[in-house]
Motif scaffolding. Structure first.
Motif, PDB file in Angstrom:
ATOM      1  N   TRP A 111       0.804  -1.222   0.000  1.00  0.00           N
ATOM      2  CA  TRP A 111       0.000   0.000   0.000  1.00  0.00           C
ATOM      3  C   TRP A 111       0.841   1.278   0.000  1.00  0.00           C
ATOM      4  CZ3 TRP A 111      -1.190  -3.936   3.655  1.00  0.00           C
ATOM      5  CH2 TRP A 111      -2.317  -4.690   3.321  1.00  0.00           C
TER       6      TRP A 111
ATOM      7  N   TRP B 211      -1.775  -8.756  -3.938  1.00  0.00           N
ATOM      8  CA  TRP B 211      -1.908  -8.741  -2.484  1.00  0.00           C
ATOM      9  C   TRP B 211      -1.860 -10.149  -1.886  1.00  0.00           C
ATOM     10  CZ3 TRP B 211      -4.255  -5.314  -5.731  1.00  0.00           C
ATOM     11  CH2 TRP B 211      -3.916  -3.965  -5.541  1.00  0.00           C
TER      12      TRP B 211
ATOM     13  N   ARG C 283      -3.826   3.858   1.521  1.00  0.00           N
ATOM     14  CA  ARG C 283      -4.178   2.492   1.112  1.00  0.00           C
ATOM     15  C   ARG C 283      -5.170   2.481  -0.041  1.00  0.00           C
ATOM     16  NH1 ARG C 283      -3.964  -2.206   5.650  1.00  0.00           N
ATOM     17  NH2 ARG C 283      -1.799  -1.842   6.283  1.00  0.00           N
TER      18      ARG C 283
ATOM     19  N   ASP D 298      -4.586   1.109  -3.911  1.00  0.00           N
ATOM     20  CA  ASP D 298      -5.168  -0.171  -4.326  1.00  0.00           C
ATOM     21  C   ASP D 298      -6.480  -0.025  -5.097  1.00  0.00           C
ATOM     22  OD1 ASP D 298      -7.280   0.132  -2.500  1.00  0.00           O
ATOM     23  OD2 ASP D 298      -6.511  -1.324  -1.065  1.00  0.00           O
TER      24      ASP D 298
END
Length: 477
Positions: A46, A94, A166, A170
């Motif tokens: 992140w 991830w 974050r 993402d």
């Protein structure tokens, strides 16, 4: 409750924790690593990695458009699907199994769960299923738990569910309108990225951009953002936030309202120590961990508790945290062998770079980098200094060839009494790749007279070093 004994326990398996574990294993110490999220931490998933993956296509296009004959080849809009796919590859969708395998391969035992101090040299690990494991350290516990985004106490902040770093790294959707609150590195980088990806970005800054750097950096970055289409507003504060069917209304203290689809806060970091059992060793939960230059936590007797990385608030940068982890591991392994560490000013067990030579790079357009002291910091510290500036594009042929109409500046702050560089700041396209040369000069306290013999290749942008030395030589003429 099962109990296991190790030489070293590391809480946090980001780049800092992994470095500490690896160096301790290299010293033949047994190591347990505890992680409650993804092995690889904030930076891998992140922070540094995804943000630079998003930024690189934007900056590559900007560089291409600065070269006659190449800019004509740029047609159409940026392919956001391709950019997001590239980012996903670098964060391995991830999935942290690869990094978990790396921890195991180094010979450490990985425990997934919430790590918490439970008195001297003891750590409990609570799994997601609620199982509790007790670990004991013979020599050391290293806290490398990182930091989290800090949200300001602004009316409506919970209601609007703002982005932090974050969500900004993402997300797979490009908001039509995005407000970013903050003026630090995360704020300006994300403004660069999302404007380049197609958002209409408004940057709201309380004071000035990159306020801890030389003022000319702020001027260059603001000009670059504005030229790219970002609406930069300085000297403003967010007064209130509201979300409705039309998006988010950001009310400012100057009476203006900014209407956007999403709002992001990049307004600082907070320690992730609120539920880490600090009270069991006499410390205050939720605080940064003060350390000495050997990374030993102060206020805890026995030289067994260490903090590396963001948790100690010395320098919130991944590379500095890994540096601290190397120092801490050297101290731990030496104490484990003999109990004596070398703590001289240049000894291997002192984190001198945290105060002398912290390098930082911001991948905006243009890029901004620095290492060591600014002019203001050097004068405040009592140094008698000379400050020399060059306009890179005017005097460096390599820069002219790198980009037509190259715009950038470099500054060197020199301690006149010792004739060594105390700090270097550069802003311009591609300058991040020249930062390490400046770091070596500042960290190594290389004399100006010796730097004349470090010959840069022609025609590279690194010839700016010659121009800086010439400016220093001619400063009184």
């Amino acid at each position: 409750m099962t109990e296991n004994v190790y030489d070293v326990i590391v809480i946090g398996a980001g780049p800092v924790g992994q470095t500490a574990a690896d160096r301790c294993r290299a010293a033949n110490l047994s190591v347990a690593v505890v992680e409650q999220e993804l092995v690889g931490g904030e930076c891998s998933y992140w922070g540094c990695v995804p943000s630079k993956a998003l930024l690189r296509p934007v900056l590559a296009l900007a560089d291409t458009r600065r070269v006659d004959g190449a800019r004509e080849a740029v047609t159409g809009a940026i392919n956001t699907k391709g950019v997001f796919g590239r980012r996903d590859r670098y964060v391995t969708d991830w999935d942290d199994s690869g990094q978990a395998d790396t921890v195991v391969a180094m010979g450490a035992d990985l425990f997934r769960g919430h790590g918490r101090l439970d008195g001297e040299r003891r750590v409990t690990v609570t799994s997601s299923a609620g199982d509790v494991l007790s670990l004991t350290a013979r020599h050391a516990v290293v806290i490398s738990s990182g930091s989290g985004a800090a949200l300001p106490d602004v009316p409506g902040v919970d209601e609007v569910h703002p982005w932090t770093n974050r969500k900004a790294t993402d997300s797979n959707e490009v908001p039509k309108r995005l407000a970013i609150v903050g003026g630090g590195g995360v704020a300006v980088e994300m403004a660069t990225a999302w404007q380049g990806l197609g958002s209409s970005v408004t940057l709201l800054v309380r004071s000035r951009i990159l306020a801890d750097m030389e003022s000319f950096v702020a001027e260059a970055i603001e000009r670059g953002l504005t030229d790219a289409g970002v609406d930069v507003r300085t000297g403003v504060n967010v007064h209130r936030l509201r979300r409705d069917a039309g998006g988010v209304a950001v009310d400012l203290d100057d009476g203006a309202t900014v209407e956007v689809d999403e709002v992001m806060f990049a307004t600082g970091r907070k320690p992730l120590t609120g539920d880490m059992g600090l009270e069991t060793v006499g410390l205050v939960p939720g605080t940064w961990l003060d350390t000495d230059d050997a990374l030993t936590v102060t206020g805890v007797a026995g030289d067994w508790l260490y903090a590396a990385g963001d948790a100690n608030h010395r320098a919130l940068l991944t590379h500095q945290g890994k540096y601290q982890a190397r120092i801490a591991a050297a101290v731990i392994s030496t104490r484990a062998r003999s109990g004596v560490v070398e703590t001289g000013a240049w000894g291997p067990h002192v984190a001198t770079a945290d105060t002398r030579a912290v390098p930082q790079a911001f991948f905006t357009d243009p890029e901004a980098v620095s290492v060591g002291m600014t002019e203001r910091q050097a004068r405040a510290a009592g140094h008698h200094v000379s400050v020399v500036d060059i306009e890179i594009g005017d005097v460096v042929m390599g820069a002219k060839l790198y980009a037509d109409g190259y715009r950038g500046r470099a500054r060197m702050v020199v301690d006149d009494s010792r004739r060594i560089p105390l700090g270097v700041t550069m802003v311009g396209p591609g300058v991040s790749e020249m930062l390490h040369a400046a770091t070596v000069a500042v960290a190594g306290e290389v004399p100006i007279d010796r730097l004349w013999h470090a010959v840069p290749c022609f025609p590279t942008v690194s010839e700016l070093w010659l121009r800086l030395l010439e400016a220093y030589r001619d400063r009184g003429s």
